[in-house]
Design an enzyme around this catalytic site. Sequence first.
Site, mmCIF file in Angstrom:
data_model
loop_
_atom_site.group_PDB
_atom_site.id
_atom_site.type_symbol
_atom_site.label_atom_id
_atom_site.label_comp_id
_atom_site.label_asym_id
_atom_site.label_seq_id
_atom_site.Cartn_x
_atom_site.Cartn_y
_atom_site.Cartn_z
ATOM 1 C CG ASN A 471 49.051 66.137 62.908
ATOM 2 O OD1 ASN A 471 49.807 65.503 63.247
ATOM 3 N ND2 ASN A 471 48.077 67.019 63.100
ATOM 4 C CD GLU A 472 46.330 64.171 65.180
ATOM 5 O OE1 GLU A 472 46.820 63.654 66.103
ATOM 6 O OE2 GLU A 472 45.806 65.234 64.596
ATOM 7 C CG LEU A 473 46.771 63.895 56.925
ATOM 8 C CD1 LEU A 473 47.799 64.290 55.551
ATOM 9 C CD2 LEU A 473 45.726 65.183 56.604
#
Length: 973
Positions: A471-473
């Site tokens: 997530n959201e890397l």
Amino acid sequence: MHNPKQAALAATLLLPFSATQTVHPLSESNWTLSDPGSNVSVPANFPSQAHLDLYAAGIIGDPLYALNEFEQRWVAYSNWTYTSAPILGLSTNASSTWLLFNGLDTFTSISFCGQFVASTNNQFRQYWFDVSEILQVCSNETDRVLAINFGSAPNIADAIASEPGQETWPYGVQQVYEFPNRWFIRKEQSDFGWDWGPAFAPWIVQLDSQAVHIRNSIVDIYRQGQLNLLPPDQSQPWVMNASLNYFGILPNNATLSYVLTDLQNRTISSGALSDVNTTNATVTGSTMIPDGAVDLWWPSQLGPQNLYYITISLQSSSKTTVASVTKRVGFRTIVLNETPISDVQLAQGIAAGNNWHFEINGHEFYAKGSNFIPPDPFWARVTPQRIEQLFQSVVAGNQNMLRVWASGAYSPDFIYDLADEYGILLWSEFEFGDALYPVDQAFLDNVRAEAEYNVRRVNHHPSLALWAGGNELENLELMLVNQSAPEQLAKYTAQYETLFLDTLLPAVFENTRAISYTPSSTSNGWQSLNFSATHPIVELYNNLTIGSVYGETDFYNYNPAVLHNASALPIGRFSNEFGYHSMPSLQSWRQQVPSSDLTFNSTTVLLRDHHDPAGGLNTSNIANSSIGQAQMTEAVEMWYPTPGKRDPVANFSAWCHATQVFQADLYVFEIAFYRRGSGLPNRQLGSLYWQLEDQWVGLGWVAPTWAGIEYDGRWKVLHYAAKDIYEPVIIAPYYNVTTGNLSVWVTSDLWEAVSGTATFHWYDWSGKQLDVNTSQSVAFEVGAINSTQVLQTFTTDVLSNYNLSNVVLHMGVEAQGSLPNTNTTRIFRHENFFNPTPLRTAQLIDPGLTLTYSPTTANFAITSTRGIAAWVWLDYGEGAVVHFDSNGFWLLPGQPREVGFTVQSDGTGGAWVDTVTVQSMWDQTQATSVGSFANGTANGTGGSGMPISYTGAAVKTSVSMLVVVAAALQLAL
């Protein structure tokens, strides 16, 4: 046969290679939980978690009550041991004896018969240990005790972080919520605190009770010639590849056979698998299934959920079945298409760049849904019944996809089983989020084993839509590196690729051809794809061409002025996450918080708001939580009448309801905007809002979150509003308040063009129709998964003779068409309202709402007798969970609306009907509440002052009124 409704969360002690296999489920033993350091020893369940067993024994209070989240942190800092009673019935004549664990959370030291067996360090892995030699010397049955010591995860994470030469990252990159150093250990990341859940490091024992030699297996069903991430040829036959993980001694010349049956146990196909290959750990084989032999599986609203059972048998050379596994499967292809925009698409008016959308069985479709978070802080409490009720709400809310958010835990099979049945696609993610992670070899090897286990475990489920690395890397973590230490971006990008492209990608591609993989949610997609290369995916990152459109978007803006401001929203091919928080219902607050604390400035309310999160082990989050409370307050004050009721609890209630209305208002605006993009050059094909459900509310905890469904299943305004804006055909306005430019669009996600009529009528708030110079009726045709404009005007022109605060536009659409894969034509209807000024300044009047209930039809009827009613809200008391067919709607005068309902649970014996109330936005302006929750009952009259009555009964009886959900936010801004 596999039971799809049963959770695979148990532990088993296996004796799998004796002549007669025997299984001893460890969950059936008596267990004790102890910690010498705390001088605690209590009876325990297994599987369970330390907090739950301590609570059951009366050692601690409800972990979610009041401020116990902070006060019980000593539990997380202790080492806890689960000890079984003597395990009886074990044979010392077995050829081998194994311990099999499907998840131990997280750091354990395991002993059997007083002898050390092994240590574990990953919540998400399967572990199996040969204890044959230990059992042979453990002749006394009373000594056959299993003990599992769980080390304190926060302490161990800190110790790992403090090791000499340990990896560090640039300042501000790692997202610390409460407990630090979560990225060093393979544990549910949200246990370390998030802004929508409590901060625990709970010990979860998740163990599978299956008693088979086969410890794990994969069934991969795909079209012949199919490769990950590429749309397959739908005319090709099906390939069914099976691979069984086993331990023990494999028979010589072992073979594999299969039987494919439908749900009525009729055999569809059977035979031997070909190309059988064996190793000391796996047996693999494959077969072909003709295309016409099976029916396709489709998501909800796109077709039927056809399912089959397949049994794979491992046989000896004499054709004796040694072991077998049965899985329920579906035949479908699901692909994440990130290919470059083609010349054909360019000719259709689609902007250059890359695609980013899903295709089911060769068809583009619009993904409508939300984000699914861990449904409880304690997974041992998550039951199939609760998830089934939740998924019923998903389907009722017109959703076909859930993004199973990273940083929780991998979903147990029963969640996928239910998604298979209900037609809900599950975009699944590996458990990495909002941080960069170590890349030392031990960490990578640990992660690879974790990924292999979970990819193989769930691959057979047709609901599995995607594997994402985390997530959201790319869009957050690498961006933060570039901001804080741009000179180190290349270094950390390489480390990122080591984990997410070199480690996780092979775990997917080497095990399945049926499922796509993306290293990050969110990203701009891939730049190139080459399955012959060592690194098949080359990410696009920010190598973008001006004017082109790439990837999916993740959007949050806590300035409430974003509402109705289309220029503030991102342009992409898909939206995977967006939202704004709101207060829970008063019913939920009352379950756990005394009335004296139901004010915005109470310590209890403030500490329950984790937005902004504390950012560390702060037990007084007042400063940060006031940010989130202020954001909700500002939103209400900017857009709606400010509640000012005399009764403090009623005022608190009115504020809560107002925050829910703003949340719903914003999500409707965003969803309509993203859906309209299906007919614009960005060809936007997905909307997944944050978030579906709460884990806060329930046995002791309520708090502001982004959820549309509260813990007990009660729908907030958001879920009703999302259900409406996710209808197949919708009409929606888009307004530029600066220029007065008003356009109205019809959007359809049906797979065939539909034609119909859009209508437009202008009113003042009393319901008097105005003579405004715009079309009253427009015929239209909208293409498959497309949008078309049906009105364009300027309010500066057509409303120049009117006071904008006393103008309302009613829009309606009626179109004829059919849902995909159905031959039934139906009429699709939708309505919407537009008011050019905020309701805060609108000339609202008492709409004169009346509410009647007919026991004969089991419907409520709501009528506005004196004017237009905005945000009409049906509410009901505590003790039941009821979902109305529609709610949070607007109502023209003299046009009654009948509303049915579904009772999901009822502890009131049907008395909830007597607590139903109705109100509109006008009631928010009134100093006197429409009702109150006095001793759990309701009293008063409706917002219109009219009593609610029964119809169709021998005697007309007054129905008591219930105040609507709400909350008082009195923060000084």
